[in-house]
Design a protein around this motif. Structure first.
Motif, PDB file in Angstrom:
ATOM      1  N   ALA A 110       0.915  -1.253   0.034  1.00  0.00           N
ATOM      2  CA  ALA A 110       0.095   0.080  -0.025  1.00  0.00           C
ATOM      3  C   ALA A 110       0.764   1.294  -0.183  1.00  0.00           C
ATOM      4  O   ALA A 110       1.892   1.204   0.463  1.00  0.00           O
ATOM      5  N   VAL A 111       0.374   2.208  -0.746  1.00  0.00           N
ATOM      6  CA  VAL A 111       1.191   3.731  -0.875  1.00  0.00           C
ATOM      7  C   VAL A 111       0.294   4.694  -0.465  1.00  0.00           C
ATOM      8  O   VAL A 111      -0.499   4.995  -0.983  1.00  0.00           O
ATOM      9  N   ILE A 112       1.104   5.762   0.533  1.00  0.00           N
ATOM     10  CA  ILE A 112       0.347   6.897   0.867  1.00  0.00           C
ATOM     11  C   ILE A 112       1.276   7.812  -0.128  1.00  0.00           C
ATOM     12  O   ILE A 112       2.363   8.213   0.118  1.00  0.00           O
ATOM     13  N   MET A 113       0.843   8.281  -1.321  1.00  0.00           N
ATOM     14  CA  MET A 113       1.721   8.869  -2.305  1.00  0.00           C
ATOM     15  C   MET A 113       1.343  10.565  -1.943  1.00  0.00           C
ATOM     16  O   MET A 113       0.518  11.223  -2.093  1.00  0.00           O
ATOM     17  N   ASP A 114       2.386  10.974  -1.030  1.00  0.00           N
ATOM     18  CA  ASP A 114       2.423  12.298  -0.510  1.00  0.00           C
ATOM     19  C   ASP A 114       3.557  13.317  -1.279  1.00  0.00           C
ATOM     20  O   ASP A 114       4.541  12.717  -1.264  1.00  0.00           O
ATOM     21  N   GLY A 115       3.189  14.418  -0.966  1.00  0.00           N
ATOM     22  CA  GLY A 115       4.289  15.585  -1.197  1.00  0.00           C
ATOM     23  C   GLY A 115       4.216  16.060  -2.584  1.00  0.00           C
ATOM     24  O   GLY A 115       5.103  16.982  -3.037  1.00  0.00           O
ATOM     25  N   ASN A 116       3.019  16.185  -3.238  1.00  0.00           N
ATOM     26  CA  ASN A 116       3.085  16.619  -4.633  1.00  0.00           C
ATOM     27  C   ASN A 116       3.135  18.340  -4.475  1.00  0.00           C
ATOM     28  O   ASN A 116       3.662  18.880  -5.348  1.00  0.00           O
TER      29      ASN A 116
ATOM     30  N   GLN B 184       1.121  -8.831  -5.831  1.00  0.00           N
ATOM     31  CA  GLN B 184      -0.228  -9.436  -6.331  1.00  0.00           C
ATOM     32  C   GLN B 184      -1.222  -8.196  -6.169  1.00  0.00           C
ATOM     33  O   GLN B 184      -2.137  -7.978  -7.075  1.00  0.00           O
ATOM     34  N   TYR B 185      -0.913  -7.422  -5.074  1.00  0.00           N
ATOM     35  CA  TYR B 185      -2.088  -6.239  -4.768  1.00  0.00           C
ATOM     36  C   TYR B 185      -1.178  -5.109  -4.814  1.00  0.00           C
ATOM     37  O   TYR B 185      -0.428  -4.906  -3.744  1.00  0.00           O
ATOM     38  N   LEU B 186      -1.421  -3.893  -5.313  1.00  0.00           N
ATOM     39  CA  LEU B 186      -1.131  -2.489  -5.093  1.00  0.00           C
ATOM     40  C   LEU B 186      -1.956  -1.602  -4.637  1.00  0.00           C
ATOM     41  O   LEU B 186      -3.035  -1.285  -5.710  1.00  0.00           O
ATOM     42  N   THR B 187      -2.230  -1.124  -3.542  1.00  0.00           N
ATOM     43  CA  THR B 187      -3.176  -0.153  -3.351  1.00  0.00           C
ATOM     44  C   THR B 187      -2.724   1.314  -3.093  1.00  0.00           C
ATOM     45  O   THR B 187      -1.737   1.475  -2.500  1.00  0.00           O
ATOM     46  N   LEU B 188      -3.231   2.251  -3.864  1.00  0.00           N
ATOM     47  CA  LEU B 188      -2.626   3.635  -3.939  1.00  0.00           C
ATOM     48  C   LEU B 188      -3.587   4.508  -3.322  1.00  0.00           C
ATOM     49  O   LEU B 188      -4.773   4.576  -3.661  1.00  0.00           O
ATOM     50  N   TYR B 189      -3.351   5.135  -2.182  1.00  0.00           N
ATOM     51  CA  TYR B 189      -4.019   6.317  -1.727  1.00  0.00           C
ATOM     52  C   TYR B 189      -4.166   7.481  -2.559  1.00  0.00           C
ATOM     53  O   TYR B 189      -3.053   8.255  -2.380  1.00  0.00           O
ATOM     54  N   ALA B 190      -4.964   7.807  -3.183  1.00  0.00           N
ATOM     55  CA  ALA B 190      -5.224   8.749  -4.472  1.00  0.00           C
ATOM     56  C   ALA B 190      -5.790   9.913  -3.843  1.00  0.00           C
ATOM     57  O   ALA B 190      -5.489  11.047  -4.115  1.00  0.00           O
ATOM     58  N   PHE B 191      -7.010   9.676  -2.822  1.00  0.00           N
ATOM     59  CA  PHE B 191      -7.775  10.915  -2.520  1.00  0.00           C
ATOM     60  C   PHE B 191      -8.483  10.383  -1.233  1.00  0.00           C
ATOM     61  O   PHE B 191      -9.172   9.629  -1.266  1.00  0.00           O
ATOM     62  N   SER B 192      -8.223  11.285  -0.188  1.00  0.00           N
ATOM     63  CA  SER B 192      -8.917  10.700   1.039  1.00  0.00           C
ATOM     64  C   SER B 192     -10.216  11.601   1.342  1.00  0.00           C
ATOM     65  O   SER B 192     -10.517  12.648   0.697  1.00  0.00           O
TER      66      SER B 192
END
Ligand code: IPE
Ligand code: IPE
Ligand code: MG
Length: 248
Positions: free
Chosen positions: A17-23, A58-66
């Protein structure tokens, strides 16, 4: 930076799982507007998805909008939604080519119609993808997930189809939006923030955390490999002692 060949294929996390932060900070450093950062996040997403699939995740979860991101300035929210539609449309052929199935978690009904449509189409088109499942967390929060799961459990109990004493951890997991998906073994967060930000609260109970100071638009496949390698060096004890783990 790590190379793909240094990764132990016998000890891979099934779910990352990834919290894509810092944009926003990335854009600010470049003297641009926040949306410039979001636009430049797409390459990082593409690289990460490709690297994860190639490595054998097998699974990739991306946190795109909370859930909380709805409170951002209206123009930023709108720009993010437009970017979402555009990106899903643009990337679906690549997902298909790489046999990647697209899924989503979150309060999808709260998204603009155009996003819902684009997402539904992409999910339908990619549903046979068997190499990896890419899960987008959209209008998602861990508390939202636990709340909707609790409501559904309560409905079953009220209808008499489930007894209160039958509610187990497995029951709760079945009603969460991640039902059927193993808990993430690894969580990556960029931008150095040391918090969960209401992401997968239940599912992260025993997840290994990997926090990097890199800002999300700078994240590339090599950084993903670094995270996997760091994970492979961890000792996962699940409450036991180290000695117990080495005794066969
Ligand atoms: C992550 O980057 C993207 C979203 C939350 C949608 P941010 O927009 O949070 O960037 P920072 O954290 O302000 O730098
Ligand atoms: C978390 O990032 C949410 C996403 C990456 C989608 P935020 O930038 O919203 O988190 P906080 O506010 O810094 O905790
Ligand atoms: Mg942020």
């Amino acid at each position: 930076m790590a190379a793909r060949s240094e990764i132990d294929s016998q000890n891979l996390p099934a779910h990352v799982a990834v919290i894509m932060d810092g944009n926003g900070r990335w854009a600010k450093q470049k003297g641009g507007l926040r949306i410039f950062g979001h636009q430049n996040a797409i390459t990082a997403v593409r690289d990460t998805v490709e690297a994860a699939a190639e490595v054998g995740v097998q699974y990739l979860t991306l946190y795109a909008f909370s859930t909380e991101n709805w409170a951002r300035p209206k123009h930023e929210v709108m720009a993010l939604m437009q970017l979402l539609v555009h990106t899903i449309r643009q990337e679906t052929p690549t997902l298909l080519k790489n046999s990647i199935r697209l899924e989503s978690i979150g309060d999808i009904s709260s998204l603009p119609e155009s996003c819902q449509r684009e997402l539904a189409e992409a999910k339908e088109l990619t549903k046979a993808g068997s190499r990896m499942t890419l899960i987008l967390a959209l209008s998602y929060s861990g508390r939202w997930d636990l709340t909707q799961a609790t409501q559904r459990v309560a409905r079953e109990v009220a209808a008499g189809t489930l007894l209160p004493e039958q509610v187990s951890e497995q029951t709760i997991a079945r009603y969460l939006s991640t039902a059927g998906v193993p808990d993430p073994e690894l969580l990556i967060r960029t931008s150095g923030e040391q918090r969960i930000s209401n992401f997968l609260l239940w599912q992260l109970a025993y997840t290994e955390l990997y926090i990097t100071d890199l800002l999300w638009p700078d994240f590339r496949r090599e950084h993903f490999y670094d995270a996997i390698q760091a994970y492979q060096r961890r000792e996962r004890r699940f409450g036991k002692t180290s000695e117990q783990l080495t005794v066969s």
